[in-house]
Design a protein around this motif. Structure first.
Motif, PDB file in Angstrom:
ATOM      1  N   LYS A  51      42.048 -34.100  -2.183  1.00 28.43           N
ATOM      2  CA  LYS A  51      42.126 -33.801  -0.952  1.00 28.43           C
ATOM      3  C   LYS A  51      41.733 -34.925  -0.218  1.00 28.43           C
ATOM      4  CE  LYS A  51      40.161 -30.302  -1.725  1.00 28.43           C
ATOM      5  NZ  LYS A  51      39.460 -30.393  -3.124  1.00 28.43           N
ATOM      6  N   ASN A 100      47.004 -34.780   6.596  1.00 24.91           N
ATOM      7  CA  ASN A 100      48.522 -34.446   6.087  1.00 24.91           C
ATOM      8  C   ASN A 100      48.695 -33.290   5.419  1.00 24.91           C
ATOM      9  OD1 ASN A 100      49.255 -36.665   8.255  1.00 24.91           O
ATOM     10  ND2 ASN A 100      49.193 -38.669   6.701  1.00 24.91           N
ATOM     11  N   ASP A 101      48.320 -32.343   5.681  1.00 25.27           N
ATOM     12  CA  ASP A 101      48.271 -31.252   4.419  1.00 25.27           C
ATOM     13  C   ASP A 101      47.780 -30.124   4.655  1.00 25.27           C
ATOM     14  OD1 ASP A 101      49.328 -29.814   2.155  1.00 25.27           O
ATOM     15  OD2 ASP A 101      48.693 -31.214   0.480  1.00 25.27           O
ATOM     16  N   ASN A 102      48.409 -29.600   5.641  1.00 25.23           N
ATOM     17  CA  ASN A 102      48.288 -28.105   6.409  1.00 25.23           C
ATOM     18  C   ASN A 102      48.528 -27.235   5.822  1.00 25.23           C
ATOM     19  OD1 ASN A 102      47.268 -29.262   8.776  1.00 25.23           O
ATOM     20  ND2 ASN A 102      49.464 -29.062   9.836  1.00 25.23           N
ATOM     21  N   LYS A 103      49.454 -27.421   4.280  1.00 25.36           N
ATOM     22  CA  LYS A 103      49.700 -26.254   3.291  1.00 25.36           C
ATOM     23  C   LYS A 103      48.552 -25.956   2.460  1.00 25.36           C
ATOM     24  CE  LYS A 103      53.501 -24.699   0.569  1.00 25.36           C
ATOM     25  NZ  LYS A 103      54.683 -24.850  -0.036  1.00 25.36           N
ATOM     26  N   LYS A 104      48.217 -27.008   2.027  1.00 26.24           N
ATOM     27  CA  LYS A 104      46.841 -26.877   1.321  1.00 26.24           C
ATOM     28  C   LYS A 104      45.510 -27.054   1.542  1.00 26.24           C
ATOM     29  CE  LYS A 104      46.773 -30.284  -2.218  1.00 26.24           C
ATOM     30  NZ  LYS A 104      46.264 -31.611  -2.976  1.00 26.24           N
ATOM     31  N   TYR A 105      45.715 -27.342   3.215  1.00 29.13           N
ATOM     32  CA  TYR A 105      43.880 -26.440   3.408  1.00 29.13           C
ATOM     33  C   TYR A 105      44.665 -25.016   3.669  1.00 29.13           C
ATOM     34  CZ  TYR A 105      41.483 -25.703   7.657  1.00 29.13           C
ATOM     35  OH  TYR A 105      40.732 -25.072   8.374  1.00 29.13           O
ATOM     36  N   SER A 106      45.133 -24.386   4.322  1.00 29.18           N
ATOM     37  CA  SER A 106      45.412 -23.377   4.302  1.00 29.18           C
ATOM     38  C   SER A 106      45.390 -22.402   3.061  1.00 29.18           C
ATOM     39  CB  SER A 106      46.953 -22.271   4.983  1.00 29.18           C
ATOM     40  OG  SER A 106      47.125 -21.358   4.857  1.00 29.18           O
ATOM     41  N   ASN A 107      45.787 -23.096   2.025  1.00 29.08           N
ATOM     42  CA  ASN A 107      46.017 -22.691   0.467  1.00 29.08           C
ATOM     43  C   ASN A 107      44.552 -22.249   0.064  1.00 29.08           C
ATOM     44  OD1 ASN A 107      48.952 -21.741   0.594  1.00 29.08           O
ATOM     45  ND2 ASN A 107      49.470 -23.145  -0.560  1.00 29.08           N
ATOM     46  N   TRP A 138      41.610 -20.551   2.809  1.00 25.46           N
ATOM     47  CA  TRP A 138      41.953 -19.450   3.154  1.00 25.46           C
ATOM     48  C   TRP A 138      42.689 -18.746   2.847  1.00 25.46           C
ATOM     49  CZ3 TRP A 138      38.567 -19.131   7.634  1.00 25.46           C
ATOM     50  CH2 TRP A 138      38.273 -20.071   8.130  1.00 25.46           C
ATOM     51  N   SER A 139      43.385 -18.645   1.174  1.00 21.94           N
ATOM     52  CA  SER A 139      44.400 -17.947   1.288  1.00 21.94           C
ATOM     53  C   SER A 139      43.546 -16.689  -0.018  1.00 21.94           C
ATOM     54  CB  SER A 139      45.702 -18.500   0.383  1.00 21.94           C
ATOM     55  OG  SER A 139      44.073 -18.974  -0.775  1.00 21.94           O
TER      56      SER A 139
END
Length: 539
Positions: A157, A366-373, A376-377
């Motif tokens: 990451k 370059n990976d907002n989805k992984k950051y959220s998951n 923060w999920s």
């Protein structure tokens, strides 16, 4: 900065690096490494430092992901009396990566290297550079650096940190935790390739104008007295290291550190993993001579700087061996259960952070989805760092390691850090590592690996004593299925036990990249032990 040492102006003007460009730095622990970082910061380029023990494939992944325009490296670096061929590794790593325009080469070891069309010598660029380089005007959230976490699975990451908030956090926490003074000599043993090196070897000390020691090489080379001789020679007053390194030093006994004058020390610190109470006490008694407070700091690459620690620069509180004490001012940290509810005092749970702090990561590159998951999920509205902890009746935090390092044995959750701490608290044990092996009935069974102190012989009676110790202090359910005495554990060159390597061997999975491994002989020894374990449990 005088002529011949300022790299800042040259890359900007002659190599075309602009604000927002990425620059990869793959250097040994030499002054040119922080110089390169500061040069990037001054012109607004985002640096990504790679630990100088990584392999070509690991470097390629990081350079390709960041799309770095320039790579800064050296002809080689020194490690345990040998030369690591850094330039050759970089050449292999960037083959076919046309977006890499230049490779800057520092002549560190003066060994023969092949210069390619993209290559430029550090010395040539420095000699041609101006004494003046105006700083770029940047927004506070301008990306300062990308630092790639090792990643146990999948690609690493890219943790992205900004400029204003990150530096504000470091300035404050360094002052609060270390109570830094003009007379201090600060020595952090971390490699700059990791976040501790970024935060508390480069940026925080320099923000305070602190005098510090920088060291290239292994902590126990050419012998086990290396750290203590450095402290004595340079009059180090603040020493910041890892519990793993301390366990290495403990293994060699008290005589070595006691033979050096360590009276200049006034403050001790630890970072990187939970510290066992017995290791804390050894650090306090033998190294600090019972006069130096110990700050046990908890934080992550993602947090940028310390979030849990005692703060001698602000207040004096009673210290508890093995506890990180409290959260820093302004940060609300709790311990919750699976549903996100606060647990009772002295109850194990998951660490959560309930409000923002200045040094927090901007995101993942370059990976907002992984950051959220990832962050923060699990507990919506809370930052979840993935750590297991206890908060006692006095509000002190006790970190128990990564939540994914929790073993599930017959429905019971057992922390690896808890087990390892129990083993290390035995007088004859220097280090330990535990992990789980899949079992059809219990879900997992526990395997324990134990390194004894140098003057202790392994025996069946000692092994039985350790089994009984675990049964009595943690419970019968935590008793390892197998326990093996080994001479060494697989560790990185920065001194951390490679637990993901133990897991991979235990699960018959691919070991993956071991370029950061200090000694491959440790892998062979552990593999042989696991083969015996599998035979005994029929897996």
């Amino acid at each position: 900065m005088g002529k011949g040492t300022n790299l800042s102006n040259s890359p900007k003007q002659s190599l075309g690096v602009q604000k927002g460009d990425r620059v990869t730095i793959y250097l040994p622990m030499v002054p040119e490494l922080p110089i390169a970082m500061l040069a990037c910061a001054r012109i607004g380029a985002t640096h990504t430092v790679i630990f100088s023990g990584f392999s070509a494939s690991s470097i390629r992944d990081r350079v390709d992901d960041s799309k770095s325009k320039v790579v800064i490296t050296a002809d080689g670096g020194f490690r345990r009396g040998k030369i690591v061929p850094l330039k050759d590794i970089v050449d292999d790593a960037i083959k076919g990566l046309d977006f890499v325009k230049y490779v800057i080469v520092l002549e560190r070891t003066k060994t023969g290297i092949n210069l390619n069309p993209k290559d430029r010598l550090w010395s040539d660029l420095a000699d041609a550079s101006s004494d003046v380089c105006d700083a770029e005007v940047l927004q506070s959230n301008h990306p300062l650096f990308i630092l790639y976490t090792s990643g146990t699975t999948g690609k690493p990451k890219g943790v992205l940190h900004g400029t204003g908030g990150y530096l504000t956090h470091l300035y404050s926490t360094f002052k609060w935790a270390f109570d830094i003074k003009d007379s201090d000599v600060f020595f952090c043993t971390a490699d700059i390739g990791w976040v501790t090196g970024h935060s508390y070897m480069v940026y925080a000390p320099l923000l305070h104008g602190a005098t510090q020691v920088m060291y290239e090489g292994a902590p126990d080379y050419p012998d086990a007295s290396r750290m203590w001789s450095i402290i004595a020679k340079y009059g180090v007053s603040i020493f910041y290291t890892t519990p793993t390194a301390l366990r290495i030093f403990m293994k060699f006994g008290d005589e070595i550190p006691n033979s050096f004058d360590l009276s200049s020390l006034r403050l001790l610190g630890t970072v990187g993993e939970p510290i066992n109470p017995s290791v804390w006490e050894w650090y306090y008694d033998v190294i600090g001579k019972q006069k130096c407070p110990i700050i046990d700091t908890w934080w992550q690459t993602e947090t940028g700087g310390m979030l849990i620690t005692s703060l001698p620069g602000l207040e004096t509180i009673p210290l508890k061996p093995g506890s990180g004490t409290h959260a820093i001012p302004g940060v609300d940290i709790g311990v919750v259960d699976e549903e996100g509810n606060d647990v009772l005092a002295n109850t194990k749970g998951y660490l959560v952070i309930r409000n923002p702090w200045p040094g927090m990561l901007l995101g993942l590159w370059n990976d907002n989805k992984k950051y959220s998951n990832v962050y923060w999920s699990r507990y919506p509205g809370y930052y979840y760092p993935g750590d297991y902890a206890i908060k006692d009746e006095d509000g002190y935090f006790w970190l128990l390691g990564r939540a994914d390092d929790i073993l599930k044995v017959a429905g019971h959750r057992i922390g690896t850090a808890e087990l390892e701490s129990c083993l290390v608290s035995h007088d004859d044990v220097a280090e330990s590592a535990v992990c789980g092996i899949p079992d059809e009935i219990k879900g997992e069974v526990i395997a324990a690996f134990v390194v004894l102190r140098d003057d202790v012989e392994k025996s069946d009676s000692l092994q039985q004593n350790l089994y009984e110790k675990i049964k009595n202090e943690i419970g019968p359910i935590a008793t390892p299925q197998q326990m093996y005495f080994v001479s060494k554990l697989p560790k990185t060159r920065s001194g951390k036990i490679m637990r993901r390597l133990l897991k991979a061997i235990a699960g018959n999975d691919k070991i993956g990249d071991i370029s950061t491994l200090e000694d491959e002989a440790a892998v062979s020894e552990v593999q042989a032990a696991f083969d015996d374990i599998r035979k005994s449990v029929g897996v």
